[in-house]
Design an enzyme around this catalytic site. Structure first.
Site, PDB file in Angstrom:
ATOM      1  N   SER A   1      83.861  91.677  52.971  1.00 56.09           N
ATOM      2  CA  SER A   1      83.702  90.989  54.248  1.00 56.09           C
ATOM      3  C   SER A   1      82.596  91.661  55.066  1.00 56.09           C
ATOM      4  O   SER A   1      81.466  91.763  54.612  1.00 56.09           O
ATOM      5  CB  SER A   1      85.044  90.959  54.999  1.00 56.09           C
ATOM      6  OG  SER A   1      84.979  90.120  56.124  1.00 56.09           O
TER       7      SER A   1
ATOM      8  N   HIS B   1      87.934  86.407  50.643  1.00 51.68           N
ATOM      9  CA  HIS B   1      89.048  86.229  51.580  1.00 51.68           C
ATOM     10  C   HIS B   1      90.086  85.270  50.988  1.00 51.68           C
ATOM     11  O   HIS B   1      90.289  84.169  51.481  1.00 51.68           O
ATOM     12  CB  HIS B   1      88.539  85.695  52.915  1.00 51.68           C
ATOM     13  CG  HIS B   1      87.659  86.646  53.663  1.00 51.68           C
ATOM     14  ND1 HIS B   1      86.321  86.803  53.371  1.00 51.68           N
ATOM     15  CD2 HIS B   1      87.926  87.484  54.699  1.00 51.68           C
ATOM     16  CE1 HIS B   1      85.797  87.694  54.208  1.00 51.68           C
ATOM     17  NE2 HIS B   1      86.739  88.119  55.020  1.00 51.68           N
TER      18      HIS B   1
ATOM     19  N   GLU C   1      80.627  84.365  49.427  1.00 54.60           N
ATOM     20  CA  GLU C   1      81.883  83.865  49.981  1.00 54.60           C
ATOM     21  C   GLU C   1      81.788  83.935  51.488  1.00 54.60           C
ATOM     22  O   GLU C   1      80.878  84.568  52.036  1.00 54.60           O
ATOM     23  CB  GLU C   1      83.078  84.674  49.450  1.00 54.60           C
ATOM     24  CG  GLU C   1      83.062  86.158  49.801  1.00 54.60           C
ATOM     25  CD  GLU C   1      83.840  86.506  51.055  1.00 54.60           C
ATOM     26  OE1 GLU C   1      84.802  85.777  51.387  1.00 54.60           O
ATOM     27  OE2 GLU C   1      83.501  87.501  51.708  1.00 54.60           O
TER      28      GLU C   1
END
Length: 309
Positions: A116, A279, A213
């Protein structure tokens, strides 16, 4: 693009520093994650400011100076074998210019794990230290605490990486069919787009197998990021693309998939979708900086060598 230096695998008793580089960390989640790591026969140690909260910005775990010091001190401590980030959120980008990269380079390679917001650190470790890293579950994340698949894949990567040389998609296939060879890189799409043009940033993904992502974004935002990468020439020469999760974005089939096909389909390279990293529950650990082969039709990424030595 060349394969990066692989750190050594972990052994029972290895010391692991848990550092809060970004968002604030709930104490009960941190303790639960430390318990999981102890159950793996590791010696986890929370950094001094792991539970801090920034006095003026509640979305940050402590001040920038304290978070940077925790990361640098852990990395430069010869007794520490690995650094695991506690969680993502936002804030790692604010640390890049506060770190002593020469001192961190002198400390030698060790394992780094996160995803992330930590995409910015994956990129910095690659470009400034020439070091391979692991895009995987974080110490205070629900995946590491509660999800057996995520736990086992990370544990195998850390202790017996030869057993997970082939990363198998959890339910995807080919958005664009084909095979390709290259070196893995990538992470959070939003973060990659925000790094364009910055000092020390990677100039392009040429020669790479790009993993992408994102989470919680509207479709126009994702379009903007992909278009920015395309217009900047950052995607020129990329060998293949692996698509992970798009959690809490718009409907995948209705909006995200058509967008990805439109923006990435023109590259003329294989694109694998729903690979199962990022995620999502049960997220797989993906080594970055590793030479590998992507088979988009089979939904597999096969590493030339184990992720860790």
């Amino acid at each position: 693009m060349r394969q990066l230096v692989r750190p050594a695998r972990l052994a029972p008793g290895a010391r692991v520093a848990v550092v809060a580089t970004s968002g604030p960390v709930p104490e009960e989640r941190l303790q639960a994650g430390l318990d999981v790591l102890r159950g793996w026969d590791l010696d986890p140690v929370a950094a001094p400011h792991a539970l801090d909260r920034h006095p003026g910005s509640g979305y940050l775990a402590g001040t920038d100076a304290d978070r940077a010091a925790d990361l640098q001190n852990a990395w430069c401590d010869p007794a520490v074998d690995a650094v695991l980030c506690a969680r993502g959120g936002y804030g790692a980008q604010r640390l890049i210019d506060l770190l002593d990269w020469e001192a961190m380079r002198a400390a030698g390679p060790k394992v780094f794990v996160g995803f992330s917001d930590l995409t910015v650190l994956h990129e910095a470790f690659a470009t400034r230290l020439g070091l391979a890293t692991l895009h995987g579950p974080m110490a205070a994340g629900l995946d590491l605490i509660k999800n057996e698949q995520a736990q086992e894949h990370l544990r195998a990567t850390l202790f017996a990486p030869e057993t997970v040389r082939t990363v198998i998609s959890t339910g995807g296939g080919a958005l664009v069919p084909g095979r390709a060879r290259g070196v893995t890189l990538g992470g959070w799409l939003t973060q990659l787009a925000s790094e364009l043009g910055l000092p020390h940033a990677r100039r392009s993904a040429r020669g790479g197998l790009l993993c992408l992502e994102d989470v919680g974004q509207e479709t126009p935002h994702l379009d903007r990021c992909l278009t920015q990468l395309l217009r900047a020439g950052w995607l020129d020469g990329v060998r293949g693309v692996l698509l992970g999760s798009w959690q809490d974005c718009a409907g995948y089939a209705e909006e995200i998939r058509p967008l990805l096909a439109d923006r990435l389909g023109t590259l003329g390279v294989p694109v694998a979708e729903n690979v199962g990293f990022g995620h999502c529950a049960g997220a797989l650990t993906i080594p970055f900086g590793a030479a590998a082969e992507l088979d988009a039709d089979a939904g597999t990424l096969t590493l030339d060598e184990p992720a860790l030595r």
